[in-house]
Design a protein around this motif. Structure first.
Motif, mmCIF file in Angstrom:
data_model
loop_
_atom_site.group_PDB
_atom_site.id
_atom_site.type_symbol
_atom_site.label_atom_id
_atom_site.label_comp_id
_atom_site.label_asym_id
_atom_site.label_seq_id
_atom_site.Cartn_x
_atom_site.Cartn_y
_atom_site.Cartn_z
ATOM 1 N N THR B 20 49.766 -24.348 -17.848
ATOM 2 C CA THR B 20 48.920 -23.149 -17.804
ATOM 3 C C THR B 20 48.849 -22.653 -16.372
ATOM 4 O O THR B 20 48.485 -23.407 -15.464
ATOM 5 N N LEU B 21 49.204 -21.408 -16.183
ATOM 6 C CA LEU B 21 49.128 -20.767 -14.872
ATOM 7 C C LEU B 21 48.023 -19.724 -14.923
ATOM 8 O O LEU B 21 47.828 -19.062 -15.947
ATOM 9 N N ARG B 22 47.334 -19.576 -13.816
ATOM 10 C CA ARG B 22 46.167 -18.701 -13.790
ATOM 11 C C ARG B 22 46.301 -17.576 -12.769
ATOM 12 O O ARG B 22 46.953 -17.732 -11.731
ATOM 13 N N CYS B 23 45.659 -16.469 -13.086
ATOM 14 C CA CYS B 23 45.718 -15.281 -12.249
ATOM 15 C C CYS B 23 44.343 -14.626 -12.230
ATOM 16 O O CYS B 23 43.663 -14.557 -13.259
ATOM 17 N N SER B 24 43.959 -14.157 -11.076
ATOM 18 C CA SER B 24 42.719 -13.401 -10.947
ATOM 19 C C SER B 24 43.075 -12.004 -10.456
ATOM 20 O O SER B 24 43.599 -11.842 -9.350
ATOM 21 N N SER B 25 42.818 -11.019 -11.292
ATOM 22 C CA SER B 25 43.185 -9.640 -10.967
ATOM 23 C C SER B 25 42.169 -8.997 -10.048
ATOM 24 O O SER B 25 41.084 -9.534 -9.833
ATOM 25 N N GLN B 26 42.549 -7.823 -9.543
ATOM 26 C CA GLN B 26 41.586 -7.021 -8.803
ATOM 27 C C GLN B 26 40.469 -6.595 -9.750
ATOM 28 O O GLN B 26 40.711 -6.285 -10.921
ATOM 29 N N SER B 27 39.262 -6.576 -9.241
ATOM 30 C CA SER B 27 38.129 -6.152 -10.038
ATOM 31 C C SER B 27 38.335 -4.719 -10.508
ATOM 32 O O SER B 27 38.750 -3.847 -9.735
ATOM 33 N N GLY B 28 38.093 -4.488 -11.806
ATOM 34 C CA GLY B 28 38.258 -3.149 -12.350
ATOM 35 C C GLY B 28 39.630 -2.859 -12.917
ATOM 36 O O GLY B 28 39.840 -1.819 -13.549
ATOM 37 N N HIS B 29 40.585 -3.767 -12.709
ATOM 38 C CA HIS B 29 41.934 -3.573 -13.237
ATOM 39 C C HIS B 29 41.993 -4.079 -14.678
ATOM 40 O O HIS B 29 41.782 -5.253 -14.951
ATOM 41 N N ASN B 30 42.329 -3.164 -15.584
ATOM 42 C CA ASN B 30 42.327 -3.498 -17.005
ATOM 43 C C ASN B 30 43.630 -4.113 -17.497
ATOM 44 O O ASN B 30 43.692 -4.626 -18.605
ATOM 45 N N THR B 31 44.667 -4.007 -16.693
ATOM 46 C CA THR B 31 45.990 -4.436 -17.138
ATOM 47 C C THR B 31 46.517 -5.551 -16.255
ATOM 48 O O THR B 31 46.420 -5.481 -15.026
ATOM 49 N N VAL B 32 47.077 -6.571 -16.884
ATOM 50 C CA VAL B 32 47.752 -7.636 -16.140
ATOM 51 C C VAL B 32 49.117 -7.871 -16.780
ATOM 52 O O VAL B 32 49.260 -7.880 -18.002
ATOM 53 N N SER B 33 50.107 -8.002 -15.933
ATOM 54 C CA SER B 33 51.465 -8.277 -16.396
ATOM 55 C C SER B 33 51.953 -9.573 -15.768
ATOM 56 O O SER B 33 51.569 -9.912 -14.645
ATOM 57 N N TRP B 34 52.790 -10.275 -16.504
ATOM 58 C CA TRP B 34 53.368 -11.532 -16.001
ATOM 59 C C TRP B 34 54.877 -11.398 -15.925
ATOM 60 O O TRP B 34 55.511 -10.813 -16.825
ATOM 61 N N TYR B 35 55.434 -11.968 -14.854
ATOM 62 C CA TYR B 35 56.867 -11.904 -14.625
ATOM 63 C C TYR B 35 57.390 -13.293 -14.272
ATOM 64 O O TYR B 35 56.698 -14.100 -13.645
ATOM 65 N N GLN B 36 58.632 -13.520 -14.643
ATOM 66 C CA GLN B 36 59.348 -14.734 -14.253
ATOM 67 C C GLN B 36 60.440 -14.339 -13.265
ATOM 68 O O GLN B 36 61.243 -13.452 -13.549
ATOM 69 N N GLN B 37 60.450 -14.979 -12.115
ATOM 70 C CA GLN B 37 61.482 -14.682 -11.128
ATOM 71 C C GLN B 37 62.278 -15.946 -10.836
ATOM 72 O O GLN B 37 61.819 -16.845 -10.128
ATOM 73 N N ALA B 38 63.465 -16.016 -11.404
ATOM 74 C CA ALA B 38 64.354 -17.143 -11.126
ATOM 75 C C ALA B 38 64.919 -16.996 -9.722
ATOM 76 O O ALA B 38 64.947 -15.898 -9.155
#
Lengths: 114, 116
Positions: B20-38
């Protein structure tokens, strides 16, 4: 479908010389285009973005890019390279058809020679 | 400094495990996207969440799943880890005034996952 192609995986320039990093896009709809920079062991930082306003876009750190629809290009330039510009640069296009999914190019590694 | 944070910074797992990986977005940001970078590649879109609902998915198998919480935090879960899952995982948040918004995405520093 949207995609971007970055020509040249490695570019070397002398300090003070012109920087030109190439990006061509493919999009079935008017694109939103971005350039990001990535320093070693860090995330991506936005340099500039094109959102159908002015075709010449100015970004941070002296970088700019020009949107040319006829050439489907969005090349990144900087008049005078600085040692601190050495990094990986990514061009990206948004797919407006599926939310704001970004399609990234494979990146161009910029080396600045003193 | 984008205001997007990720934890942990590095992680080592063995094949078959779950992470499990965790992310904390900017306050007020409704959208979060995840990317894999090999290594040596550009980021590849995994999925996006808008107001806690999945809002688009890339070409990744179902063992990649996510959650977004009301407090602007999110998770990326990967089951049955494979060696090819070794990569830098990036999250990016955007204002996301609608589910199809084309707002700028602000990236976190990433989590480096190594699968042995």
């Amino acid at each position: 479908a949207q995609s971007v192609t970055q020509l040249g995986s490695h570019v070397s320039v002398s300090e003070g010389a012109l920087v030109l990093l190439r990006c061509n896009y493919s999009s079935s709809v008017p694109p939103y285009l971005f350039w990001y920079v990535q320093y070693p062991n860090q995330g991506l930082q936005l340099l500039l973005k094109y959102t159908s306003a002015a075709t010449l876009v100015k970004g941070i750190n002296g970088f700019e890019a020009e949107f040319k629809k006829s050439e489907t290009s969005f090349h990144l330039t900087k008049p005078s390279a600085h040692m601190s510009d050495a990094a990986e640069y990514f061009c990206a296009v948004i797919s407006g058809n599926t939310g704001n999914q970004f399609y990234f190019g494979t990146g161009t590694s910029l080396t600045v020679i003193p | 400094e984008t205001g997007v944070t990720q934890s942990p910074t590095h992680l080592i797992k063995t094949r078959g495990q779950q992470v499990t990986l965790r992310c904390s977005s900017q306050s007020g940001h409704n959208t979060v996207s995840w990317y894999q970078q090999a290594l040596g590649q550009g980021p590849q879109f995994i999925f996006q969440y808008y107001r806690e609902e999945e809002n688009g998915r890339g070409n990744f198998p179902p063992r990649f799943s996510g959650l977004q919480f009301p407090n602007y935090s999110s998770e990326l879960n990967v089951n049955a880890l494979e060696l090819d899952d070794s990569a830098l995982y990036l999250c990016a948040s955007s204002l996301g005034t609608t589910s199809s918004s084309t707002d700028t995405q602000y990236f976190g520093p990433g989590t480096r996952l190594t699968v042995l």
